[in-house]
Design a protein around this motif. Sequence first.
Motif, mmCIF file in Angstrom:
data_model
loop_
_atom_site.group_PDB
_atom_site.id
_atom_site.type_symbol
_atom_site.label_atom_id
_atom_site.label_comp_id
_atom_site.label_asym_id
_atom_site.label_seq_id
_atom_site.Cartn_x
_atom_site.Cartn_y
_atom_site.Cartn_z
ATOM 1 N N PHE B 145 0.835 -1.199 0.000
ATOM 2 C CA PHE B 145 0.000 0.000 0.000
ATOM 3 C C PHE B 145 0.872 1.252 0.000
ATOM 4 C CE2 PHE B 145 -4.480 -1.242 0.865
ATOM 5 C CZ PHE B 145 -4.297 -2.591 0.770
ATOM 6 N N ARG B 146 0.411 2.249 -0.727
ATOM 7 C CA ARG B 146 1.097 3.531 -0.770
ATOM 8 C C ARG B 146 0.080 4.649 -0.573
ATOM 9 N NH1 ARG B 146 4.702 0.786 -0.468
ATOM 10 N NH2 ARG B 146 6.592 0.592 -1.685
ATOM 11 N N VAL B 147 0.550 5.797 -0.118
ATOM 12 C CA VAL B 147 -0.339 6.949 -0.030
ATOM 13 C C VAL B 147 -0.844 7.261 -1.435
ATOM 14 C CG1 VAL B 147 -0.462 9.397 0.469
ATOM 15 C CG2 VAL B 147 0.762 7.895 2.011
ATOM 16 N N GLY B 148 -2.155 7.211 -1.648
ATOM 17 C CA GLY B 148 -2.739 7.493 -2.953
ATOM 18 C C GLY B 148 -2.988 6.266 -3.803
ATOM 19 N N GLY B 149 -2.700 5.082 -3.330
ATOM 20 C CA GLY B 149 -2.954 3.891 -4.134
ATOM 21 C C GLY B 149 -2.170 2.699 -3.651
ATOM 22 N N VAL B 150 -1.619 1.943 -4.597
ATOM 23 C CA VAL B 150 -0.785 0.800 -4.239
ATOM 24 C C VAL B 150 0.556 0.933 -4.961
ATOM 25 C CG1 VAL B 150 -2.712 -0.741 -3.753
ATOM 26 C CG2 VAL B 150 -1.824 -0.592 -6.069
ATOM 27 N N SER B 151 1.516 0.072 -4.617
ATOM 28 C CA SER B 151 2.879 0.291 -5.113
ATOM 29 C C SER B 151 3.027 -0.087 -6.577
ATOM 30 C CB SER B 151 3.881 -0.472 -4.256
ATOM 31 O OG SER B 151 3.670 -1.851 -4.383
ATOM 32 N N VAL B 152 2.387 -1.173 -7.033
ATOM 33 C CA VAL B 152 2.453 -1.541 -8.457
ATOM 34 C C VAL B 152 1.093 -2.063 -8.897
ATOM 35 C CG1 VAL B 152 4.895 -2.126 -8.656
ATOM 36 C CG2 VAL B 152 3.284 -3.838 -7.848
ATOM 37 N N ASP B 153 0.893 -2.066 -10.209
ATOM 38 C CA ASP B 153 -0.337 -2.647 -10.734
ATOM 39 C C ASP B 153 -0.246 -4.162 -10.628
ATOM 40 O OD1 ASP B 153 -2.780 -2.906 -12.030
ATOM 41 O OD2 ASP B 153 -2.372 -1.153 -13.272
ATOM 42 N N LEU B 154 -1.396 -4.818 -10.795
ATOM 43 C CA LEU B 154 -1.413 -6.275 -10.722
ATOM 44 C C LEU B 154 -0.666 -6.856 -11.915
ATOM 45 C CD1 LEU B 154 -5.172 -6.588 -9.827
ATOM 46 C CD2 LEU B 154 -3.257 -6.852 -8.275
ATOM 47 N N PRO B 155 0.047 -7.958 -11.727
ATOM 48 C CA PRO B 155 0.797 -8.518 -12.856
ATOM 49 C C PRO B 155 -0.106 -9.207 -13.874
ATOM 50 C CG PRO B 155 1.091 -9.862 -10.910
ATOM 51 C CD PRO B 155 0.299 -8.679 -10.488
ATOM 52 N N TYR B 156 0.448 -9.582 -14.995
ATOM 53 C CA TYR B 156 -0.281 -10.275 -16.070
ATOM 54 C C TYR B 156 -0.979 -11.509 -15.520
ATOM 55 C CZ TYR B 156 1.833 -7.766 -20.022
ATOM 56 O OH TYR B 156 2.197 -6.826 -20.919
ATOM 57 N N GLY B 157 -2.247 -11.669 -15.870
ATOM 58 C CA GLY B 157 -2.955 -12.900 -15.536
ATOM 59 C C GLY B 157 -3.395 -13.022 -14.091
#
Lengths: 167, 380
Positions: B145-157
């Motif tokens: 978790f990061r301020v304003g969202g999350v650290s990375v998008d979900l990976p492929y699949g």
Amino acid sequence: MSEAETEIVEAGKVSSWLTENGFGHEALEKDHLGVEVIKVDAEFLIPVATALYAYGFNCMQCQGGYDVGPGKELVSFYHLIKVDDNVDKPEEIRVKVFLPRENPTVSSLYWIWKGADWQERETYDMYGIVYEGHPNLKRLLMPEDWIGWPLRKDYISPDFYELQDAY
Amino acid sequence: MGPHHPSTHGVLRLIVTLDGEDVLDCEPVIGYLHRGMEKIAENRTTVMYVPYVSRWDYAAGMFNEAITVNAPEQLADIEVPKRAQYIRVIMLELNRIANHLLWLGPFLADVGAQTPFFYIFREREIIYDLWEAASGSRLINNNYFRVGGVSVDLPYGWIDKCLDFCDYFEPKIDEYEKLITNNPIFRRRVEGIGTITREEAINWSLSGPMLRASGVKWDLRKVDHYECYDDFDWDVQWETGGDCFARYVVRVREMRESVKILRQACAGLPGGPYENLEAKRIAEGKKSKWNDFDYQYVAKKVAPTFKIPAGEHYVRLESGKGELGVFIIGNNNVFPWRFKIRAPDFNNLQILPRLLKGMKVADIVVILGSIDVILGSVDR
């Protein structure tokens, strides 16, 4: 800060109700989420808390303390809420008691809200605020023979291990 | 009893006064795992502090991270993109399942059934595989978790795998219920034991399944409308029994609700799975609507020198164990002035002496187990 302090604070709903019924307190600025904050003198905490309980605040959601600054007062705060079925935006209030650093003593609210039991003990443990009338006021998280109040801002860790001091 | 007894779920010590088999009094001793998390928070910026927090309640790392970023984020009025909110909800609901599973197995072990212990680890493993794919870590230290969202998008699949998990897991709940719910030995161990009335539950500041099993229909996901829980169709699970069995029923039903939310969140994720979103972005170029704010996994990334604005408030969320809250005071510094953690199981555990008085020795572990404590969170 000084500007905010001189501003006249508009009394909220609960605060007006307390004033109407003759319970002395001081309305502070609302917090960021719009929850009412009131300041109560230590000797009037029990009557005001009883009145708030009668008003409908049946749950002490969070109790804790904080230090206003080195050499300044210690604060014991009580976050009260109305817990019920299917509620939406329940009424909340935060009561604050400002206590002198030398002798921080305030009545325990354990006999109104049982949930104060461990929360007040933790605040005692961390800030040295004495809750009079608490059934079992002793250190909770720190060892029983610990000296000092760890979360006060002027606290110095004893024998703090510095790597460069190692032999 | 304790602090190294396997049924105390960590390092909890109970000083029990006995008269033969009857418990006269009990005093819990905690603090063996106290690390001064509130003190540590006072000289860490938010991004420095997030890796610490999954050590509070190490069965529910994501909830701890969520509340740690929610507190300064709401104080600074940072808006979170819709996609980031959905990803957060997916992670939190996976965590709720993992939390309830890790409660179910040891609770059944407490009452003498070893088998479910192995089953729950089989299912929980898949959740951790999903987390490993998304964040790199399994049990704790997800640092997601990061301020304003999350650290990375979900990976492929990832979304496909998450839906696979839902398909796999739902029949498994039926399997647990077949094995446990109507088992006469289990029923006789838990029914009518450790009963809490509605008034008591509220007065003792209980929260989560402890509160809902006592007949209070209170769930912060509905009360506070945080993240995007309003987008989904789900129900608050509650019971009126107030005993250990009611708490078991509430938790098992909550796992089903979590699967329901997961399915809806995976289907409704703005922008869809990352592989599709990326393809659409490449196909449509820079001006594509898929680059809009609501399709981002994080709002504008905050600098490491993000200052927590002056002000105070108390934020809370519904974790698997109950209400996890943070009272934060900022004074326009990178560090918070005060970071009070209101742990759910710390408050739920307070009532234990009251529940144990007059019970038998064998009921101690059952009642303690039904509270669902993780000592890392109690002691912080």
